[in-house]
Design a protein around this motif. Structure first.
Motif, PDB file in Angstrom:
ATOM      1  N   TYR A 265       0.849  -1.196   0.000  1.00 54.21           N
ATOM      2  CA  TYR A 265       0.000   0.000   0.000  1.00 54.21           C
ATOM      3  C   TYR A 265       0.881   1.240   0.000  1.00 54.21           C
ATOM      4  O   TYR A 265       1.840   1.332   0.777  1.00 54.21           O
ATOM      5  CB  TYR A 265      -0.891   0.052   1.242  1.00 54.21           C
ATOM      6  CG  TYR A 265      -1.969  -1.004   1.300  1.00 54.21           C
ATOM      7  CD1 TYR A 265      -3.224  -0.775   0.731  1.00 54.21           C
ATOM      8  CD2 TYR A 265      -1.738  -2.221   1.921  1.00 54.21           C
ATOM      9  CE1 TYR A 265      -4.220  -1.738   0.794  1.00 54.21           C
ATOM     10  CE2 TYR A 265      -2.721  -3.194   1.987  1.00 54.21           C
ATOM     11  CZ  TYR A 265      -3.961  -2.947   1.422  1.00 54.21           C
ATOM     12  OH  TYR A 265      -4.948  -3.905   1.472  1.00 54.21           O
TER      13      TYR A 265
ATOM     14  N   THR B 137       0.521  11.361  -6.842  1.00 56.64           N
ATOM     15  CA  THR B 137       0.493  10.398  -7.942  1.00 56.64           C
ATOM     16  C   THR B 137       1.827  10.330  -8.667  1.00 56.64           C
ATOM     17  O   THR B 137       2.314   9.241  -9.004  1.00 56.64           O
ATOM     18  CB  THR B 137      -0.632  10.762  -8.938  1.00 56.64           C
ATOM     19  OG1 THR B 137      -1.873  10.846  -8.231  1.00 56.64           O
ATOM     20  CG2 THR B 137      -0.751   9.705 -10.015  1.00 56.64           C
TER      21      THR B 137
ATOM     22  N   MET C  94       4.314   8.266  -6.690  1.00 51.63           N
ATOM     23  CA  MET C  94       4.037   6.830  -6.736  1.00 51.63           C
ATOM     24  C   MET C  94       4.459   6.238  -8.073  1.00 51.63           C
ATOM     25  O   MET C  94       5.088   5.174  -8.126  1.00 51.63           O
ATOM     26  CB  MET C  94       2.557   6.574  -6.458  1.00 51.63           C
ATOM     27  CG  MET C  94       2.137   6.890  -5.037  1.00 51.63           C
ATOM     28  SD  MET C  94       0.445   6.380  -4.626  1.00 51.63           S
ATOM     29  CE  MET C  94      -0.531   7.536  -5.580  1.00 51.63           C
TER      30      MET C  94
ATOM     31  N   THR D 209       5.552  -4.602  -9.599  1.00 54.52           N
ATOM     32  CA  THR D 209       4.915  -3.425  -9.014  1.00 54.52           C
ATOM     33  C   THR D 209       3.398  -3.534  -8.938  1.00 54.52           C
ATOM     34  O   THR D 209       2.749  -2.659  -8.362  1.00 54.52           O
ATOM     35  CB  THR D 209       5.278  -2.162  -9.821  1.00 54.52           C
ATOM     36  OG1 THR D 209       4.851  -2.340 -11.189  1.00 54.52           O
ATOM     37  CG2 THR D 209       6.773  -1.916  -9.799  1.00 54.52           C
TER      38      THR D 209
ATOM     39  N   MET E  11      -0.561  -1.127  -6.094  1.00 57.31           N
ATOM     40  CA  MET E  11      -1.477  -0.239  -6.804  1.00 57.31           C
ATOM     41  C   MET E  11      -2.622   0.242  -5.919  1.00 57.31           C
ATOM     42  O   MET E  11      -3.553   0.885  -6.404  1.00 57.31           O
ATOM     43  CB  MET E  11      -2.034  -0.929  -8.052  1.00 57.31           C
ATOM     44  CG  MET E  11      -0.970  -1.291  -9.082  1.00 57.31           C
ATOM     45  SD  MET E  11       0.067   0.108  -9.598  1.00 57.31           S
ATOM     46  CE  MET E  11      -1.133   1.141 -10.438  1.00 57.31           C
ATOM     47  N   SER E  12      -2.563  -0.065  -4.625  1.00 58.04           N
ATOM     48  CA  SER E  12      -3.585   0.401  -3.688  1.00 58.04           C
ATOM     49  C   SER E  12      -3.031   1.546  -2.856  1.00 58.04           C
ATOM     50  O   SER E  12      -1.851   1.552  -2.495  1.00 58.04           O
ATOM     51  CB  SER E  12      -4.037  -0.736  -2.767  1.00 58.04           C
ATOM     52  OG  SER E  12      -4.710  -1.738  -3.504  1.00 58.04           O
ATOM     53  N   VAL E  13      -3.897   2.513  -2.560  1.00 59.75           N
ATOM     54  CA  VAL E  13      -3.486   3.713  -1.837  1.00 59.75           C
ATOM     55  C   VAL E  13      -4.368   3.902  -0.606  1.00 59.75           C
ATOM     56  O   VAL E  13      -5.590   3.753  -0.679  1.00 59.75           O
ATOM     57  CB  VAL E  13      -3.596   4.974  -2.731  1.00 59.75           C
ATOM     58  CG1 VAL E  13      -3.069   6.199  -1.988  1.00 59.75           C
ATOM     59  CG2 VAL E  13      -2.856   4.766  -4.039  1.00 59.75           C
TER      60      VAL E  13
ATOM     61  N   MET F 182      -5.364   9.647  -9.931  1.00 61.46           N
ATOM     62  CA  MET F 182      -4.996   8.338  -9.392  1.00 61.46           C
ATOM     63  C   MET F 182      -5.720   7.224 -10.144  1.00 61.46           C
ATOM     64  O   MET F 182      -5.124   6.203 -10.510  1.00 61.46           O
ATOM     65  CB  MET F 182      -5.322   8.262  -7.898  1.00 61.46           C
ATOM     66  CG  MET F 182      -4.431   9.103  -7.026  1.00 61.46           C
ATOM     67  SD  MET F 182      -4.680   8.762  -5.275  1.00 61.46           S
ATOM     68  CE  MET F 182      -3.509   9.902  -4.560  1.00 61.46           C
ATOM     69  N   ASN F 183      -7.006   7.409 -10.357  1.00 67.15           N
ATOM     70  CA  ASN F 183      -7.777   6.390 -11.075  1.00 67.15           C
ATOM     71  C   ASN F 183      -7.258   6.195 -12.493  1.00 67.15           C
ATOM     72  O   ASN F 183      -7.163   5.069 -12.984  1.00 67.15           O
ATOM     73  CB  ASN F 183      -9.259   6.780 -11.103  1.00 67.15           C
ATOM     74  CG  ASN F 183      -9.895   6.741  -9.729  1.00 67.15           C
ATOM     75  OD1 ASN F 183      -9.512   5.941  -8.882  1.00 67.15           O
ATOM     76  ND2 ASN F 183     -10.870   7.609  -9.499  1.00 67.15           N
TER      77      ASN F 183
ATOM     78  N   THR G  66      -4.314   6.554 -13.587  1.00 63.72           N
ATOM     79  CA  THR G  66      -3.011   5.885 -13.602  1.00 63.72           C
ATOM     80  C   THR G  66      -3.073   4.488 -12.996  1.00 63.72           C
ATOM     81  O   THR G  66      -2.040   3.848 -12.798  1.00 63.72           O
ATOM     82  CB  THR G  66      -1.960   6.730 -12.859  1.00 63.72           C
ATOM     83  OG1 THR G  66      -2.478   7.135 -11.586  1.00 63.72           O
ATOM     84  CG2 THR G  66      -1.595   7.962 -13.663  1.00 63.72           C
TER      85      THR G  66
ATOM     86  N   PHE H 108      -4.376   3.449  -9.959  1.00 64.14           N
ATOM     87  CA  PHE H 108      -4.369   3.273  -8.506  1.00 64.14           C
ATOM     88  C   PHE H 108      -5.788   3.150  -7.955  1.00 64.14           C
ATOM     89  O   PHE H 108      -6.726   3.750  -8.485  1.00 64.14           O
ATOM     90  CB  PHE H 108      -3.651   4.442  -7.823  1.00 64.14           C
ATOM     91  CG  PHE H 108      -2.181   4.487  -8.097  1.00 64.14           C
ATOM     92  CD1 PHE H 108      -1.320   3.607  -7.460  1.00 64.14           C
ATOM     93  CD2 PHE H 108      -1.655   5.398  -9.013  1.00 64.14           C
ATOM     94  CE1 PHE H 108       0.043   3.645  -7.720  1.00 64.14           C
ATOM     95  CE2 PHE H 108      -0.303   5.435  -9.283  1.00 64.14           C
ATOM     96  CZ  PHE H 108       0.553   4.550  -8.639  1.00 64.14           C
ATOM     97  N   HIS H 109      -5.897   2.397  -6.887  1.00 63.98           N
ATOM     98  CA  HIS H 109      -7.186   2.177  -6.224  1.00 63.98           C
ATOM     99  C   HIS H 109      -7.089   2.671  -4.789  1.00 63.98           C
ATOM    100  O   HIS H 109      -6.131   2.333  -4.071  1.00 63.98           O
ATOM    101  CB  HIS H 109      -7.533   0.687  -6.232  1.00 63.98           C
ATOM    102  CG  HIS H 109      -8.590   0.304  -5.261  1.00 63.98           C
ATOM    103  ND1 HIS H 109      -9.917   0.672  -5.410  1.00 63.98           N
ATOM    104  CD2 HIS H 109      -8.522  -0.403  -4.092  1.00 63.98           C
ATOM    105  CE1 HIS H 109     -10.613   0.195  -4.389  1.00 63.98           C
ATOM    106  NE2 HIS H 109      -9.791  -0.450  -3.580  1.00 63.98           N
TER     107      HIS H 109
END
Length: 275
Positions: free
Chosen positions: A175, A185, A188, A202, A206-208, A223-224, A226, A228-229
């Protein structure tokens, strides 16, 4: 070592008494993904506060839990658990240096049931950590994985340091922790690109977890877009910070817990404990 503490350690660490038992013990662990890493993407996040409270909730589910502080230059998790810091040359660094060291002697038993800490000593010199390689960290993490049901790792965002990329490599799940900062973003993506360039998977990062939220206008769409969740969103709670400064766990010791903080950290604990 205090006899009561040693007996408690022996009760869950007996599996390392024989290397022949490692395979069998791994099969007994009901969690598929038992090594979880947390890495800060921006300023104004507090991994130690998050991990300490999360570890407590997981341990209360009956899982033997180990927290590993890899912030070797500035360890802080021992303060959150109101535990004594390891003496110079003890704790994490001693286990990294030799595979002959008894893990039971270097782990700290917190005052919470089924909750243990592996920490560097704040008295260790910085240069003592420059020569370790991925293999040293892998050995420590692999051993902890056979000893505990779940291992939570506080990872420093310092890509040239083996403790950053090595931990990312050997985690099952990762995370990022981020705040409402425009660089979140970008930071990350840059770290994941670098990790991927040296052969580290990697996809697991992918979770934040958004932390210390203050309802600042923030573009979550980036974020979405790229990939990331957002797994959890924790508001800034002054009492949580106060509890941390006093060596208390907010989720346990505060008489009034912010309902949004409690909801999302409990949801995260449930998810990790029920994999």
């Amino acid at each position: 070592m205090d006899r009561k503490r040693r007996i408690g350690l022996d009760s869950i660490f007996q599996k390392i008494s024989s290397k022949d038992l490692v395979g069998a013990e791994l099969q007994e662990n009901s969690l598929i993904y038992s090594v979880i890493g947390f890495i800060p993407a921006t300023d104004f996040v507090d991994n130690a506060l998050l991990i300490s409270n999360l570890a407590y909730l997981i341990s209360q589910k009956g899982l033997n839990t180990c927290v590993v502080d890899l912030k070797v230059f500035y360890p802080s998790l021992y303060q959150h658990f109101d535990a004594a810091a390891p003496k110079k040359g003890k704790g994490l660094i001693k286990l990294l240096k030799s595979d002959k060291v008894d893990f039971r002697e270097e782990l700290t038993k917190t005052k919470y049931e089924r909750l243990y800490l592996l920490s560097p000593s704040p008295q260790d010199l910085m240069e003592e950590y420059f020569d370790f390689e991925f293999s040293h960290l892998e050995r420590v993490i692999e051993t902890l994985k056979t000893m505990f049901d779940i291992v939570l790792i506080d990872i420093p965002n310092n890509p040239p340091l083996e403790f950053c990329l090595g931990a990312m490599k050997y985690c099952h799940i990762g995370y990022f922790t981020a705040s409402e900062r425009m660089e979140a973003t970008v930071n990350m993506v840059k770290l994941l690109d670098f990790a991927q360039s040296v052969g580290i998977s990697t996809a697991k990062f992918m979770s934040v977890i958004m932390m210390n939220l203050q309802n600042i206008e923030f573009d979550y769409k980036v974020m979405n877009e790229t990939g990331f969740h957002i797994a959890a969103a924790l508001p800034l709670v002054k009492d949580a910070v106060t509890c941390a400064h006093e060596g208390r766990l907010y989720i346990k010791d505060s008489p009034i817990v912010n309902k949004y903080f409690k909801k999302d950290i409990q949801k995260l604990a449930d998810r990790l404990a029920d994999q």
